[in-house]
Motif scaffolding. Structure first.
Motif, PDB file in Angstrom:
ATOM      1  N   UNK A 154       0.870  -1.177   0.000  1.00  0.00           N
ATOM      2  CA  UNK A 154       0.000   0.000   0.000  1.00  0.00           C
ATOM      3  C   UNK A 154       0.906   1.225   0.000  1.00  0.00           C
ATOM      4  N   UNK A 155       0.623   2.131  -0.895  1.00  0.00           N
ATOM      5  CA  UNK A 155       1.458   3.325  -0.983  1.00  0.00           C
ATOM      6  C   UNK A 155       0.622   4.576  -0.796  1.00  0.00           C
ATOM      7  N   UNK A 156       1.173   5.587  -0.129  1.00  0.00           N
ATOM      8  CA  UNK A 156       0.513   6.877   0.009  1.00  0.00           C
ATOM      9  C   UNK A 156       0.672   7.700  -1.256  1.00  0.00           C
ATOM     10  N   UNK A 157       0.070   8.895  -1.233  1.00  0.00           N
ATOM     11  CA  UNK A 157       0.034   9.716  -2.447  1.00  0.00           C
ATOM     12  C   UNK A 157       1.164  10.740  -2.502  1.00  0.00           C
ATOM     13  N   UNK A 158       1.886  10.932  -1.407  1.00  0.00           N
ATOM     14  CA  UNK A 158       2.958  11.921  -1.373  1.00  0.00           C
ATOM     15  C   UNK A 158       4.124  11.456  -2.265  1.00  0.00           C
ATOM     16  N   UNK A 159       4.822  12.381  -2.912  1.00  0.00           N
ATOM     17  CA  UNK A 159       5.971  11.975  -3.741  1.00  0.00           C
ATOM     18  C   UNK A 159       6.994  11.120  -2.989  1.00  0.00           C
ATOM     19  N   UNK A 160       7.207  11.380  -1.689  1.00  0.00           N
ATOM     20  CA  UNK A 160       8.143  10.563  -0.902  1.00  0.00           C
ATOM     21  C   UNK A 160       7.627   9.127  -0.798  1.00  0.00           C
ATOM     22  N   UNK A 161       6.293   8.988  -0.659  1.00  0.00           N
ATOM     23  CA  UNK A 161       5.697   7.644  -0.584  1.00  0.00           C
ATOM     24  C   UNK A 161       5.900   6.916  -1.900  1.00  0.00           C
ATOM     25  N   UNK A 162       5.675   7.641  -2.985  1.00  0.00           N
ATOM     26  CA  UNK A 162       5.864   7.020  -4.304  1.00  0.00           C
ATOM     27  C   UNK A 162       7.307   6.575  -4.505  1.00  0.00           C
TER      28      UNK A 162
END
Lengths: 321, 388
Positions: free
Chosen positions: B170-178
């Motif tokens: 599961x990944x978040x939407x923030x560029x760091x998450x990506x």
């Protein structure tokens, strides 16, 4: 080493009976006493918090223990196992060395970048000397004129004049020096460097480097060969060097600086002590929580003795008389 | 070129009062970055993150330096949000050739490309971006914080060792998450794990109230897996996933079981001493960024002490050589990768309460240095700047 030469002198005078090896258990706050003949643990003694360095007074009537997290050096009666009193030690005492005068204790205060000198009779701090970061290894020359502190993060041996209690020389060693000893009647100072993976040999008179001993074990990555404690046989010809997470003790020719053999011992081998006649060597193995007994002549591990959690220091005590 | 204390250092014996004095000035530039909003208020980001580590590194260098005739100075510049980071860097580079930087990737490369930065030594202490170690690398920019790839590889090695080979993400939407999710997927491929399902975290509701209702259904669609990976580098939602999954599965990645450059739970190998020195000074726990800034300044301390020089070209050569080793309280000597200037280092894999394992794990071999099983290795790198 000082306490060994003294031990020998004492042995010559009074033949030993059931001698003992005392081992500090860093994470159990205890000392395990091993019978040097039967190789069994005969007593487990309570200490302060996180006991590490251990050494006996010259007549073996007292044992000094660095209780690091209690910020004290404890003085114990080795017969009863009772703590007699604490000495002021500065913060976080890790390792120490007893001066040949049997009075002054030189203590490395690991958290404070200080070497503290304590008079064990008056129980007072005599001097505090600024040294490098994380002082640990402590050595005293047999004539008592020089004390050396090594600092783990500064990567130096600091040479202290015991008359003035001031540093007169600083010598760089490899990364993370851990242990220091004057050997061969004080002619040489040996310093082990855990991360550097070496033992540096200094000429005492000039404080210059004479040799650097390196280690290589087949199948063990060089980064995991981390020299810590070491001892030389009384004739100064053979050195035993604990190699930490390499789980081996190196047998070094102390005259040619060549490694002759590697002996497999327990996990994360740290410090060591000979018994009275130097026929056996006892190594503390931190992670496996045991002590390996090495037959010195045969260069062979002959027994493993279970002790407490994270055994750290070891010291010999004769009990005969 | 000024050569300091050379004679003394070469003889390896120094008197108590070293004769020659060397003054080494390090510039520290912290570029304030807006903190993304997160659901929980539990974890405040310290204002002096990375800076406190740099200060400790400086104190360590000073203690050593006083026996070597060295004096160490740290000039701190903090650039507020929207401020001119390049102007700050120019000003700092007028006073020193050595900078430790807390800045986003694009600012780092812009600083490295300044004419004033040519031949300088810059240390990136806070940006984990893969590109900085690859195509966007710069010959004057070193990295003491591990890359996303190093952290992801560390975790993947652990999963392989545990034989938890099927993973969902599961990944978040923030560029760091990506970025971290991409690193995890690359590691999944590198270590031949299987990705059974992947979803993006899309909830905009406040999960503190309804995680128990939403998360089971959300994770139900991820298929059968051994472990659930979460890429939530800003600390937004991961905490609400743990114990709320459809299948009873461990969570790892940015949450629960986390590969970190440093953590307060690291205590082996003398680390307890570094932790307590830091806590005495900063009155808080030491973060990975603090560790990276500390390591950058200790790297300089080692290099100046061992070479007896403060000439930047001499220091750079030494730092990239086989002779360099830094005792970094992680059980092995740390050194720099000559192909991209990245500090090689073990990666502890930690929970809030303990170190579970430390990568590289046993059984992951490398022809040179086992630490190079983590992150981009020489044959794969697209960094060319270090070959010139």
């Amino acid at each position: 080493m000082l306490r060994l030469t003294t031990a020998l002198a004492l042995l010559a005078a009074t033949p030993a009976f059931a001698d003992e090896i005392w081992v500090t258990n860093e994470k159990d706050n205890t000392i395990s006493v091993i019978d040097a003949d039967t190789l069994e643990v005969t007593r487990t003694l309570e200490t302060g918090e996180r006991p590490r360095g251990i050494t006996f007074s010259h007549d073996y009537s007292r044992v000094y223990i660095c209780a690091s997290d209690s910020d004290a050096v404890q003085v114990m009666d080795p017969v009863s196992g009772e703590i007699l009193h604490d000495l002021p030690s500065g913060e976080d005492p890790e390792q120490f060395v007893l001066h040949p005068d049997d009075r002054r204790l030189y203590i490395a205060n690991e958290d404070d970048a200080i070497t503290t000198v304590v008079d064990t009779e008056t129980r007072r701090v005599v001097a505090q000397i600024d040294v490098g970061i994380e002082p640990e290894g402590m050595a005293v020359s047999p004539d008592g004129k020089i004390v050396v502190t090594t600092s783990e993060t500064t990567n130096m041996a600091h040479w202290i004049d015991t008359e003035t209690e001031t540093i007169f020389a600083n010598t760089l060693v490899d990364s993370r020096p851990r242990h220091a000893e004057f050997v061969k009647d004080g002619a040489e100072l040996w310093v082990s460097a855990e991360i550097g993976g070496t033992v540096t040999v200094f000429d005492t008179a000039t404080q210059t480097e004479k040799a650097r001993i390196r280690f290589a074990i087949k199948g063990v990555h060089e980064d995991l060969i981390q020299p810590v404690g070491f001892e030389l046989t009384p004739d100064g010809k053979t050195a035993f060097v604990a190699l930490g997470p390499a789980n081996h003790v190196a047998v070094v020719n102390a005259e040619t600086w060549e490694v002759e053999e590697y002996l497999l011992v327990g996990r994360r081998v740290w410090h060591m002590a000979f018994d009275g006649d130097h026929s056996r060597l006892f190594t503390t193995n931190g992670i496996s929580g045991d002590v390996t007994v090495i037959d010195v002549a045969r260069r062979e591990a002959i027994k493993t003795v279970k002790v407490g959690r994270f055994p750290w220091g070891a010291a010999y005590r004769p009990t005969g008389g | 070129m000024r050569v300091i204390g050379l004679a003394a250092a070469l003889s390896l014996t120094l008197g108590a009062a070293a004769a020659s004095e060397t003054k080494v000035r390090i510039g520290y530039i912290g570029v304030e970055q807006p903190a993304p909003p997160v659901l929980s208020n539990l974890d405040p980001v310290p204002d002096d993150r990375a800076l406190a580590g740099a200060r400790l590194g400086l104190a360590d260098n000073q203690t050593t330096g006083k026996f070597m005739g060295q004096e160490w100075v740290l000039s701190e510049t903090l650039v507020p949000e929207g401020g001119d980071a390049l102007a700050a860097a120019r000003a700092a580079l007028a006073a020193t050739r050595v900078l430790v930087l807390d800045a986003p990737a694009e600012t780092l490369t812009a600083i490295a490309d300044l004419p004033e930065a040519e031949g300088a030594l810059l240390f990136n202490a806070t940006a984990p971006d893969a590109a900085l170690r690859d195509g966007a690398c710069r010959a004057n920019l070193f990295h003491t914080l591990p890359s996303d790839a190093m952290r992801a590889d560390a975790l993947a090695q652990f999963l392989v060792q545990r034989r938890w080979t099927d993973v969902a993400l599961i990944s978040g939407a923030h560029p760091r998450d990506h970025a971290f999710a991409e690193a995890l997927k690359a590691s999944i491929a590198k270590f031949r794990l299987t990705l059974t399902g992947e979803k993006e975290w899309v909830f905009d509701a406040d999960m503190r109230r309804n995680a128990s209702a939403e998360v089971p259904l959300f994770t139900q669609q991820l298929g059968e897996h051994d472990v659930l990976l979460v890429a939530d580098e800003i600390g937004d939602f991961g905490r609400y996933v743990v114990y709320n999954t459809w299948l009873p599965r461990p969570v790892a990645g940015s949450e629960e079981l986390v590969p970190q450059a440093w953590s307060p739970v690291v205590e082996q190998w003398g680390a307890a001493q570094l932790q307590s020195r830091f806590e005495d000074q900063a009155h808080r726990d030491m973060t990975p960024e603090d560790y990276a800034a500390w390591a950058a300044i200790r790297t300089l301390g080692e290099a100046v002490t061992r070479t007896g020089s403060d000439d930047i070209a001499v220091l750079r050569d030494y730092i990239l050589s086989d002779a360099f080793e830094l005792a970094g309280f992680k059980g092995r000597p740390l050194s720099f990768r000559p192909w991209n200037g990245q500090l090689r280092q073990p990666i502890p894999i930690v929970t809030d309460r303990a170190v579970v394992a430390t990568a590289p794990l046993e059984g992951f071999f490398h022809q040179g240095n086992e630490l190079d099983t983590l992150g981009r290795d020489a044959p794969e790198t697209t960094c060319r700047a270090f070959q010139e």
